[in-house]
Motif scaffolding. Structure first.
Motif, mmCIF file in Angstrom:
data_model
loop_
_atom_site.group_PDB
_atom_site.id
_atom_site.type_symbol
_atom_site.label_atom_id
_atom_site.label_comp_id
_atom_site.label_asym_id
_atom_site.label_seq_id
_atom_site.Cartn_x
_atom_site.Cartn_y
_atom_site.Cartn_z
ATOM 1 N N PRO A 272 0.517 -1.323 7.999
ATOM 2 C CA PRO A 272 0.171 -0.030 7.387
ATOM 3 C C PRO A 272 1.378 0.622 6.725
ATOM 4 O O PRO A 272 2.528 0.422 7.123
ATOM 5 C CB PRO A 272 -0.330 0.800 8.577
ATOM 6 C CG PRO A 272 0.370 0.214 9.770
ATOM 7 C CD PRO A 272 0.509 -1.262 9.479
ATOM 8 N N ASP A 273 1.095 1.381 5.692
ATOM 9 C CA ASP A 273 2.104 2.179 5.011
ATOM 10 C C ASP A 273 1.822 3.657 5.274
ATOM 11 O O ASP A 273 0.736 4.045 5.725
ATOM 12 C CB ASP A 273 2.072 1.912 3.501
ATOM 13 C CG ASP A 273 2.553 0.506 3.168
ATOM 14 O OD1 ASP A 273 3.725 0.209 3.431
ATOM 15 O OD2 ASP A 273 1.727 -0.286 2.652
ATOM 16 N N ARG A 274 2.788 4.503 4.967
ATOM 17 C CA ARG A 274 2.599 5.937 5.173
ATOM 18 C C ARG A 274 1.567 6.508 4.204
ATOM 19 O O ARG A 274 0.906 7.496 4.488
ATOM 20 C CB ARG A 274 3.931 6.661 5.011
ATOM 21 C CG ARG A 274 4.882 6.456 6.172
ATOM 22 C CD ARG A 274 6.186 7.185 5.941
ATOM 23 N NE ARG A 274 6.896 6.677 4.758
ATOM 24 C CZ ARG A 274 8.054 7.177 4.321
ATOM 25 N NH1 ARG A 274 8.619 8.198 4.959
ATOM 26 N NH2 ARG A 274 8.639 6.665 3.258
ATOM 27 N N SER A 275 1.454 5.864 3.031
ATOM 28 C CA SER A 275 0.477 6.336 2.055
ATOM 29 C C SER A 275 -0.085 5.145 1.297
ATOM 30 O O SER A 275 0.510 4.068 1.257
ATOM 31 C CB SER A 275 1.123 7.317 1.067
ATOM 32 O OG SER A 275 2.023 6.618 0.214
ATOM 33 N N ILE A 276 -1.263 5.369 0.710
ATOM 34 C CA ILE A 276 -1.853 4.277 -0.081
ATOM 35 C C ILE A 276 -1.089 4.082 -1.389
ATOM 36 O O ILE A 276 -1.171 3.016 -2.001
ATOM 37 C CB ILE A 276 -3.355 4.544 -0.338
ATOM 38 C CG1 ILE A 276 -3.558 5.888 -1.049
ATOM 39 C CG2 ILE A 276 -4.142 4.474 0.957
ATOM 40 C CD1 ILE A 276 -5.019 6.153 -1.421
ATOM 41 N N GLU A 277 -0.349 5.079 -1.826
ATOM 42 C CA GLU A 277 0.517 4.897 -3.005
ATOM 43 C C GLU A 277 1.584 3.840 -2.695
ATOM 44 O O GLU A 277 1.857 2.957 -3.508
ATOM 45 C CB GLU A 277 1.178 6.230 -3.389
ATOM 46 C CG GLU A 277 0.222 7.308 -3.825
ATOM 47 C CD GLU A 277 -0.341 7.074 -5.219
ATOM 48 O OE1 GLU A 277 0.182 6.182 -5.930
ATOM 49 O OE2 GLU A 277 -1.303 7.763 -5.582
ATOM 50 N N GLU A 278 2.179 3.949 -1.519
ATOM 51 C CA GLU A 278 3.171 2.947 -1.113
ATOM 52 C C GLU A 278 2.525 1.575 -0.981
ATOM 53 O O GLU A 278 3.132 0.553 -1.307
ATOM 54 C CB GLU A 278 3.816 3.359 0.208
ATOM 55 C CG GLU A 278 4.697 4.590 0.111
ATOM 56 C CD GLU A 278 5.305 4.952 1.452
ATOM 57 O OE1 GLU A 278 5.007 4.247 2.451
ATOM 58 O OE2 GLU A 278 6.072 5.924 1.511
ATOM 59 N N THR A 279 1.293 1.530 -0.489
ATOM 60 C CA THR A 279 0.606 0.241 -0.360
ATOM 61 C C THR A 279 0.407 -0.397 -1.728
ATOM 62 O O THR A 279 0.616 -1.604 -1.902
ATOM 63 C CB THR A 279 -0.753 0.435 0.339
ATOM 64 O OG1 THR A 279 -0.540 1.017 1.620
ATOM 65 C CG2 THR A 279 -1.460 -0.897 0.490
ATOM 66 N N CYS A 280 0.001 0.390 -2.713
ATOM 67 C CA CYS A 280 -0.157 -0.149 -4.080
ATOM 68 C C CYS A 280 1.148 -0.765 -4.580
ATOM 69 O O CYS A 280 1.176 -1.887 -5.094
ATOM 70 C CB CYS A 280 -0.604 0.974 -5.027
ATOM 71 S SG CYS A 280 -2.322 1.475 -4.849
ATOM 72 N N ILE B 120 -7.233 1.554 -4.555
ATOM 73 C CA ILE B 120 -7.357 1.698 -3.099
ATOM 74 C C ILE B 120 -7.964 3.070 -2.816
ATOM 75 O O ILE B 120 -7.475 4.106 -3.305
ATOM 76 C CB ILE B 120 -5.995 1.570 -2.393
ATOM 77 C CG1 ILE B 120 -5.376 0.185 -2.674
ATOM 78 C CG2 ILE B 120 -6.151 1.781 -0.886
ATOM 79 C CD1 ILE B 120 -4.020 -0.015 -2.024
ATOM 80 N N ALA B 121 -9.039 3.046 -2.035
ATOM 81 C CA ALA B 121 -9.700 4.297 -1.626
ATOM 82 C C ALA B 121 -9.747 4.341 -0.105
ATOM 83 O O ALA B 121 -10.248 3.409 0.536
ATOM 84 C CB ALA B 121 -11.106 4.369 -2.206
ATOM 85 N N ARG B 122 -9.216 5.424 0.485
ATOM 86 C CA ARG B 122 -9.204 5.571 1.941
ATOM 87 C C ARG B 122 -10.038 6.803 2.320
ATOM 88 O O ARG B 122 -9.841 7.902 1.776
ATOM 89 C CB ARG B 122 -7.784 5.716 2.456
ATOM 90 C CG ARG B 122 -7.712 5.749 3.995
ATOM 91 C CD ARG B 122 -6.299 5.472 4.474
ATOM 92 N NE ARG B 122 -5.341 6.467 3.998
ATOM 93 C CZ ARG B 122 -4.017 6.346 4.153
ATOM 94 N NH1 ARG B 122 -3.516 5.258 4.739
ATOM 95 N NH2 ARG B 122 -3.214 7.283 3.696
ATOM 96 N N ASP C 40 -10.651 4.364 7.256
ATOM 97 C CA ASP C 40 -10.918 3.044 6.685
ATOM 98 C C ASP C 40 -10.542 3.055 5.202
ATOM 99 O O ASP C 40 -10.663 4.078 4.513
ATOM 100 C CB ASP C 40 -12.396 2.682 6.839
ATOM 101 C CG ASP C 40 -12.784 2.493 8.300
ATOM 102 O OD1 ASP C 40 -11.865 2.364 9.139
ATOM 103 O OD2 ASP C 40 -14.009 2.467 8.580
ATOM 104 N N ALA C 41 -10.105 1.892 4.712
ATOM 105 C CA ALA C 41 -9.684 1.789 3.305
ATOM 106 C C ALA C 41 -10.385 0.617 2.642
ATOM 107 O O ALA C 41 -10.576 -0.446 3.254
ATOM 108 C CB ALA C 41 -8.174 1.629 3.201
#
Length: 692
Positions: free
Chosen positions: A656-664, A684-686, A625-626
C-alpha cells in the motif's frame, strides 16, 4: 739442364696475407706447358695432366707434336711453333688434340715465346677445353646482355653493400646515372625512410644466404620525387664455385600500376564496406540527434578525423527550411574527433545555436545546395572554415590540412550541413571521398527528415490526445480518483488510449478506460469521438453492457478502427460496482486485508467487431477498496509473457501507498519501460465513506 730444375718452387700464400684467388681460372682449368726450342716438353702442369691425360713423367722430355697431335695436324703445328719461336709473335687458336686414351678433344691454345736471363727461348702454351671455354663465353655474353638490355632493374652489391654493377633500367628507376652508382653504398643512392626495410633484407640475405622473393617496397626516388612508386624486389646471395661470398644480386621490377590498381580495389572495397556499415547503422531510431551521432560514428575515423553535423534550426522547430534573407541559424547536433585534441572544441558544441559568415563552407552549402571541397588548406583557409580566430588556431595546432562541407539534402530540401576534416591522416580529401560523404549524408538526411517529421506529427497527436482527455476532480461522491496518461516514447507514435470519469445522477460515477488500436492523429481522433459518444451515452442511465453495445455499433461505423474498453459504474449509496469489458485486460481489485486480484469478468469482444453481446458484472466496493483500470501499455512488453507481467502488477499493488497518486506514479515507474512503444492510460478509484 731443364728449366724445371732451375725454377724454385713458390710457397702458397695464407688466406690472411691477401685477397683470395678468383675461381674463374679454376673453372676454366687452364693447363700450362713449357716447350724448349726444339719442341720438347720441359714443364707439364697438373691441369695439363687432366686435360690431355698424360702424367708429368710421361710428357716431360717428349716432343709435343707427336705426343699430342694426330699425324695430319703435326706439320701445321710445327710450322706455327717455328713461327712463334722465330718472330716472338704469339698465336691463338684451336687444335684437335689426341688424348692418352686415343680419343680427340678440341682444345683452345694460347702460345707465346719466353726468353730467360741467358737469352734462351722457350714456348709457353696455355690450353683449356674448347667446349668449357665456349660455355663460359656464352654465359658471360648472356649475363652482359641481360644486365644491359633487361627492362627490369638489376644490380650487384659487394659485401659492404656498395654497388658494383647497375643496369640502365635500375639507374632510370633510381634517377641516378649508372656511373654514379658504382662504389657508392645502398643508403647513399636510396636514402629515404621507405628503403630501410629493403636494406635490412639485403643484410639478412648476405648473412644467411636465404633469398628474398618479391618483397614489395613502396617509396619515392629522385626519378619521380613527387609520386609514390612500388617495386617488387628479389634478393639472392652471390657465391663463387668454392663458396666464397661475393655479394648480393638485386632484381627490381616496377609494379606501380599493379600496386595502384590493388590500392584502388582495396579502397573501393573499403568504401563499399563503409557504405554498407552506414546503411545499417544510420537511422536506427526516429531521433534526429541520435541519427546525426550515428553518421559521425560511421565516418570517424574511417573517412575523416573530425566530423560536425549541424541542422537548420527552423527545420528542427517547424519542419521548414525557408530562412529568408537572414543568415542561416544552425543547431549543432553531433561533433566527433578520432583522437583527443583541442580541435574538437573548434566546432559548436551539440545543442548550441550558431551562425556562419557568408564565406564559410556551411553557409555556401545552404546557398548553393552543393558540397565544398578544399583538398589543400593554404594561407587564410583555416580562418574561412573556422567559426572564429580561436577555432582557427585550434585547427592549425591539430594539423588540419584538408576540409569539405556536404549538404544534408532530403526530399529536395537542404536541411543542414556536415563538415569533415583530416589532420593525422596525411591524404587530402579527393573527389571519391566527397562522393562517399555525399552518399552517406543523403542516407542520414532522409532519416533525420523522417525523424523530424515524425516528431512534429507525434507532437500534434499528443497535443490532440491530451486536449481530449478530461481534467479530473480528485474527489467524487464516495470515491477518490487518480489518473495518469503517458504517451509512447519518441520512437513510436502516440496511440488512442484514454480514460474518463463521468458524474451521474444519484451520486453515481462512471469509470472508463479504453484503447483504440492504432496510432497517430487518426487514432487520437477516433479516441475523441468514442469518448464523446461515451459521455453522451452515460447520461442515458444505461447499464454498462448496454453502453458497450451502443459503443460497439458506433465503432463499427468508424472502420477500420477497433477498440477495447472497460466501463464501470459505482453507486456509493449501495456500495455496488457494475463492470462490463469489451476485450480489455481485466481490472484489478484491491480490498483491505486481502491480496490484490484480477477480476474474473466476461471478456467480451473489442468494440467494432459486432455481433457478440456484452455482460455486466456486479461487485461490492466497500470503503477502502480500490479498483485499478489500465491499458496494455502498462503491462505488455515485446519479450515477457503477459501472465508474468500481470503477476508483477499484483505484486506491486500488494504494497500500500499513502495515496493513490503515489500508487499511480509507482506503477508507471516500475512497470513501464523507459522506451515503451505504447501509450498508457491508468485510472485508480478508491471507495470512501459517503459524506452527509
Amino acid at each position: 739442364m731443364s728449366r724445371a730444375k732451375q725454377r724454385p718452387e713458390q710457397p702458397d700464400l695464407d688466406d690472411d696475407r691477401g685477397p683470395g684467388p678468383s675461381g674463374l681460372m679454376d673453372l676454366l682449368a687452364v693447363a700450362a706447358v713449357l716447350l724448349e726450342a726444339d719442341g720438347r716438353i720441359d714443364m707439364w702442369s697438373p691441369q695439363a695432366e687432366e686435360l690431355f691425360g698424360y702424367s708429368r713423367s710421361e710428357a716431360v722430355g717428349q716432343y709435343a707434336a707427336p705426343l699430342l697431335l694426330h699425324p695430319e695436324h703435326q706439320d701445321r703445328a710445327i710450322r706455327l711453333f717455328a713461327e712463334v719461336m722465330e718472330t716472338g709473335r704469339g698465336w691463338a687458336g684451336a687444335f684437335p688434340v689426341r688424348t692418352r686414351e686415343g680419343g680427340t678433344r678440341l682444345v683452345e691454345f694460347r702460345n707465346m715465346r719466353l726468353t730467360d736471363s741467358l737469352g734462351d727461348h722457350y714456348a709457353l702454351g696455355l690450353a683449356t677445353d674448347r667446349s668449357t671455354l665456349r660455355q663460359v663465353e656464352r654465359n658471360l655474353a648472356l649475363s652482359t646482355r641481360l644486365v644491359t638490355q633487361a627492362p627490369i632493374g638489376l644490380s650487384v652489391l659487394d659485401t659492404d653493400l656498395r654497388y658494383v654493377v647497375v643496369n640502365p633500367a635500375l639507374a632510370a628507376m633510381h634517377g641516378v646515372p649508372e656511373a654514379d652508382h658504382v662504389g657508392r653504398s645502398f643508403r647513399e643512392i636510396l636514402s629515404g625512410p621507405w628503403f630501410l626495410p629493403a636494406e635490412a633484407a639485403i643484410q639478412k640475405v648476405l648473412s644467411t644466404g636465404v633469398p628474398v622473393v618479391d618483397q614489395q617496397v613502396v617509396g619515392r626516388t629522385a626519378a619521380d620525387p613527387g609520386h609514390e612508386h612500388a617495386w617488387a624486389v628479389s634478393i639472392y646471395r652471390l657465391e663463387d664455385h668454392l663458396g666464397h661470398v661475393l655479394g648480393v644480386a638485386n632484381v627490381v621490377v616496377d609494379v606501380t600500376d599493379r600496386y595502384q590498381a590493388a590500392k584502388q580495389a582495396d579502397r573501393a572495397q573499403r568504401r563499399l564496406r563503409l557504405m554498407a556499415t552506414g546503411s545499417a547503422r544510420i537511422g536506427t531510431t526516429l531521433e534526429a540527434e541520435r541519427t546525426a551521432g550515428e553518421l559521425a560514428d560511421v565516418l570517424v575515423p574511417a573517412l575523416a578525423d573530425f566530423v560536425a553535423v549541424d541542422l537548420l534550426d527552423p527545420f528542427l522547430r517547424t519542419g521548414r527550411t525557408d530562412i529568408g534573407e537572414e543568415p542561416a541559424l544552425f543547431r549543432a547536433l553531433a561533433v566527433k574527433a578520432a583522437h583527443p585534441t583541442d580541435a574538437a572544441e573548434a566546432p559548436a558544441r551539440p545543442g548550441t545555436l550558431t551562425t556562419y559568415h557568408a564565406d564559410h563552407p556551411a553557409a555556401r552549402c545552404i546557398r548553393t545546395h552543393r558540397p565544398v571541397l578544399i583538398s589543400h588548406l593554404r594561407g587564410g583557409d583555416l580562418d574561412r572554415i573556422a567559426t572564429d580566430s580561436d577555432a582557427a588556431r585550434r585547427l592549425a595546432e591539430a594539423g588540419v590540412h584538408t576540409d569539405m562541407a556536404v549538404p544534408l539534402i532530403a526530399r529536395g530540401q537542404t536541411i543542414g550541413v556536415m563538415g569533415l576534416a583530416r589532420a593525422r591522416n596525411p591524404a587530402p580529401f579527393d573527389e571519391d571521398d566527397l562522393a562517399l560523404a555525399c552518399e552517406l549524408a543523403s542516407v542520414a538526411a532522409l532519416s533525420i527528415d523522417n525523424a523530424v517529421l515524425h516528431q512534429h506529427i507525434r507532437s500534434a497527436a499528443e497535443t490532440l490526445q491530451r486536449s481530449l482527455l478530461p481534467r479530473l476532480s480528485p474527489r467524487h461522491p464516495g470515491l477518490e480518483v487518480a489518473a495518469r496518461y503517458r504517451p509512447a516514447t519518441a520512437f513510436s507514435e502516440v496511440g488512442g488510449d484514454w480514460y474518463d470519469v463521468i458524474a451521474l445522477d444519484g451520486d453515481r460515477t462512471a469509470l472508463i478506460v479504453g484503447d483504440v488500436m492504432g496510432s497517430g492523429i487518426p487514432a487520437a481522433t477516433t479516441m475523441g469521438r468514442l469518448r464523446t459518444a461515451t459521455s453522451t451515452l452515460a447520461d442515458l442511465d444505461l447499464d454498462p453492457a448496454r453502453i458497450l453495445t451502443h459503443l460497439d455499433r458506433i465503432t463499427h461505423g468508424l472502420d477500420p478502427y477497433i477498440a477495447t474498453c472497460v466501463y464501470a459504474v459505482y453507486d456509493p449509496h449501495r456500495a455496488r460496482l457494475q463492470v462490463s469489458s469489451a476485450g480489455h485486460l481485466p481490472p484489478v481489485m484491491v480490498r483491505a486485508g486481502r491480496p490484490p486480484e484480477l477480476l474474473d469478468l466476461p471478456t467480451g469482444t473489442p468494440l467494432g467487431v459486432g455481433g457478440v453481446p456484452f455482460a455486466t458484472t456486479s461487485l461490492d466496493l466497500a470503503p477502502g477498496d480500490a479498483l485499478i483500470l489500465y491499458t496494455d501499455g502498462l503491462v505488455e512488453t515485446r519479450h515477457d509473457p503477459i501472465d508474468a507481467r500481470l503477476a508483477d502488477l499484483l505484486r506491486l499493488l500488494a504494497r500500500p501507498d499513502r495515496s493513490i497518486e503515489e500508487t499511480c506514479d509507482r506503477l508507471l515507474r516500475q512497470l513501464r519501460h523507459p522506451a515503451g512503444h505504447d501509450d498508457v492510460a491508468l485510472l485508480i478509484a478508491r471507495a470512501q465513506p459517503l459524506e452527509a
